[in-house]
Motif scaffolding. Structure first.
Motif, PDB file in Angstrom:
ATOM      1  N   ASN A 135       2.532 -42.702 -34.301  1.00 13.17           N
ATOM      2  CA  ASN A 135       1.854 -42.889 -33.019  1.00 13.17           C
ATOM      3  C   ASN A 135       0.386 -43.258 -33.219  1.00 13.17           C
ATOM      4  O   ASN A 135      -0.080 -43.485 -34.330  1.00 13.17           O
ATOM      5  N   GLU A 136      -0.350 -43.286 -32.093  1.00 13.63           N
ATOM      6  CA  GLU A 136      -1.754 -43.689 -32.137  1.00 13.63           C
ATOM      7  C   GLU A 136      -2.588 -42.782 -33.034  1.00 13.63           C
ATOM      8  O   GLU A 136      -3.472 -43.240 -33.757  1.00 13.63           O
ATOM      9  N   GLN A 137      -2.299 -41.471 -32.993  1.00 12.05           N
ATOM     10  CA  GLN A 137      -3.055 -40.524 -33.800  1.00 12.05           C
ATOM     11  C   GLN A 137      -2.861 -40.777 -35.284  1.00 12.05           C
ATOM     12  O   GLN A 137      -3.798 -40.700 -36.076  1.00 12.05           O
ATOM     13  N   MET A 138      -1.622 -41.108 -35.670  1.00 12.72           N
ATOM     14  CA  MET A 138      -1.363 -41.393 -37.080  1.00 12.72           C
ATOM     15  C   MET A 138      -2.078 -42.664 -37.513  1.00 12.72           C
ATOM     16  O   MET A 138      -2.647 -42.727 -38.603  1.00 12.72           O
ATOM     17  N   VAL A 139      -2.039 -43.681 -36.675  1.00  8.60           N
ATOM     18  CA  VAL A 139      -2.732 -44.931 -36.983  1.00  8.60           C
ATOM     19  C   VAL A 139      -4.223 -44.668 -37.166  1.00  8.60           C
ATOM     20  O   VAL A 139      -4.856 -45.152 -38.117  1.00  8.60           O
ATOM     21  N   LYS A 140      -4.781 -43.846 -36.276  1.00 14.25           N
ATOM     22  CA  LYS A 140      -6.210 -43.535 -36.335  1.00 14.25           C
ATOM     23  C   LYS A 140      -6.545 -42.742 -37.591  1.00 14.25           C
ATOM     24  O   LYS A 140      -7.530 -43.033 -38.288  1.00 14.25           O
ATOM     25  N   THR A 141      -5.745 -41.734 -37.915  1.00 17.56           N
ATOM     26  CA  THR A 141      -6.008 -40.897 -39.085  1.00 17.56           C
ATOM     27  C   THR A 141      -5.900 -41.696 -40.369  1.00 17.56           C
ATOM     28  O   THR A 141      -6.623 -41.442 -41.337  1.00 17.56           O
ATOM     29  N   SER A 142      -5.006 -42.669 -40.383  1.00 15.40           N
ATOM     30  CA  SER A 142      -4.849 -43.507 -41.578  1.00 15.40           C
ATOM     31  C   SER A 142      -5.947 -44.563 -41.681  1.00 15.40           C
ATOM     32  O   SER A 142      -5.993 -45.296 -42.673  1.00 15.40           O
ATOM     33  N   THR A 143      -6.803 -44.634 -40.679  1.00 20.29           N
ATOM     34  CA  THR A 143      -7.860 -45.652 -40.563  1.00 20.29           C
ATOM     35  C   THR A 143      -7.302 -47.066 -40.723  1.00 20.29           C
ATOM     36  O   THR A 143      -7.933 -47.933 -41.327  1.00 20.29           O
ATOM     37  N   GLY A 144      -6.116 -47.293 -40.193  1.00 19.53           N
ATOM     38  CA  GLY A 144      -5.509 -48.621 -40.229  1.00 19.53           C
ATOM     39  C   GLY A 144      -4.737 -48.926 -41.490  1.00 19.53           C
ATOM     40  O   GLY A 144      -4.084 -49.974 -41.582  1.00 19.53           O
ATOM     41  N   ALA A 145      -4.788 -48.024 -42.479  1.00 15.43           N
ATOM     42  CA  ALA A 145      -4.058 -48.270 -43.734  1.00 15.43           C
ATOM     43  C   ALA A 145      -2.561 -48.378 -43.510  1.00 15.43           C
ATOM     44  O   ALA A 145      -1.849 -48.994 -44.307  1.00 15.43           O
ATOM     45  N   ILE A 146      -2.078 -47.800 -42.420  1.00 13.00           N
ATOM     46  CA  ILE A 146      -0.653 -47.819 -42.100  1.00 13.00           C
ATOM     47  C   ILE A 146      -0.112 -49.243 -41.978  1.00 13.00           C
ATOM     48  O   ILE A 146       1.074 -49.495 -42.195  1.00 13.00           O
ATOM     49  N   PHE A 147      -0.994 -50.202 -41.648  1.00 17.48           N
ATOM     50  CA  PHE A 147      -0.560 -51.585 -41.501  1.00 17.48           C
ATOM     51  C   PHE A 147      -0.523 -52.332 -42.839  1.00 17.48           C
ATOM     52  O   PHE A 147      -0.088 -53.481 -42.897  1.00 17.48           O
ATOM     53  N   ASN A 148      -0.986 -51.689 -43.903  1.00 22.77           N
ATOM     54  CA  ASN A 148      -1.112 -52.371 -45.195  1.00 22.77           C
ATOM     55  C   ASN A 148      -0.216 -51.806 -46.283  1.00 22.77           C
ATOM     56  O   ASN A 148      -0.369 -52.160 -47.458  1.00 22.77           O
TER      57      ASN A 148
END
Length: 243
Positions: A135-148
């Protein structure tokens, strides 16, 4: 970020069109024929289902006409583990995979993703049931690394371990029950590090299937480390050995 959809028709069409649904929320008191049809499709597609009070459904749908069902469309695309293993087989570089066996806290999961992407983990593998929602919180905590970094959702951790072993990947469980410290283990070859859930640790089945077990030294009164902290320490030991 996660997109919320609601209503029988919208959720039904999302599943039929192969949208990546993170989770379906169903009003525990509603049992319409339309919802039953959706639940069958969801089970076949291995989509996580949560039965919740109608107040939760109202809140998620922001009081829209939800008909007792809401779904979250994942903000990212998941990868096939088999495809990742086959693709990575084409290079000689030692592989590094991370298996999260039931990590359910969104912030821990996000922090782990951030560290894993920083050290060059080839893929993060986790079960569809029992893991934190993307979710949004995970995306935020990962500082966008989740997309890479590739994320692979699997039906069962045991199946993932079987596939990894078939590709010559050594599986190493991080557990306080280990007799060897992580610093004593050779981490230079292709490996998959298994981290357990915050409360229960690694499942018995995964522990039994793992090729080796390691632990971090604990000198204080605290008996264990936060899973994201422990994961970071272990991953950077891998980096140290491979430098």
């Amino acid at each position: 970020m996660s997109t919320i959809i609601f209503g029988i028709h919208a959720v039904h069409e999302a599943i039929k069109s192969n949208q990546t649904l993170d989770k379906i929320f169903v009003d525990a008191n509603v049992q319409s024929a339309g919802i039953k049809d959706i639940l069958k499709l969801a089970e076949n597609a291995s989509v996580q289902i949560a039965y919740v009070p109608h107040q939760k459904i109202d809140k998620l749908a922001k009081d829209g006409n939800h008909q007792g069902i809401v779904a979250k469309i994942s903000p990212i695309r998941f990868h096939s583990l088999e495809a990742i293993l086959e693709e990575n087989q084409q290079t000689e570089k030692p592989k590094l995979y991370l298996i999260l066996d039931g990590v359910s806290d969104v912030r821990n999961f996000g922090a782990i993703i951030r560290t894993a992407e920083s050290v060059g983990v080839d893929a993060i593998i986790f079960p569809k049931q029992g893991s934190a929602s993307i979710n949004e919180q995970m995306v935020k905590t990962s500082t966008g690394a989740i997309f890479n970094i590739p994320l692979c959702k699997v039906d069962h951790i045991k199946d993932a371990l079987f596939y990894l072993k078939s590709y010559g990947v050594k599986t190493i469980a991080a557990t306080e029950k280990a007799s060897n410290l992580v610093y004593e283990m050779n981490l230079k070859d292709s490996i998959a590090i298994i981290m357990g859930s915050e409360g229960k640790g690694i499942s018995k089945a995964a522990l039994k299937m793992s090729d080796a077990k390691v632990k971090l030294p604990i000198y204080g009164e605290t008996s264990s480390l936060n899973v994201s902290v422990a994961c970071g320490a272990i991953l950077y030991e891998v980096v140290r050995q491979r430098l």
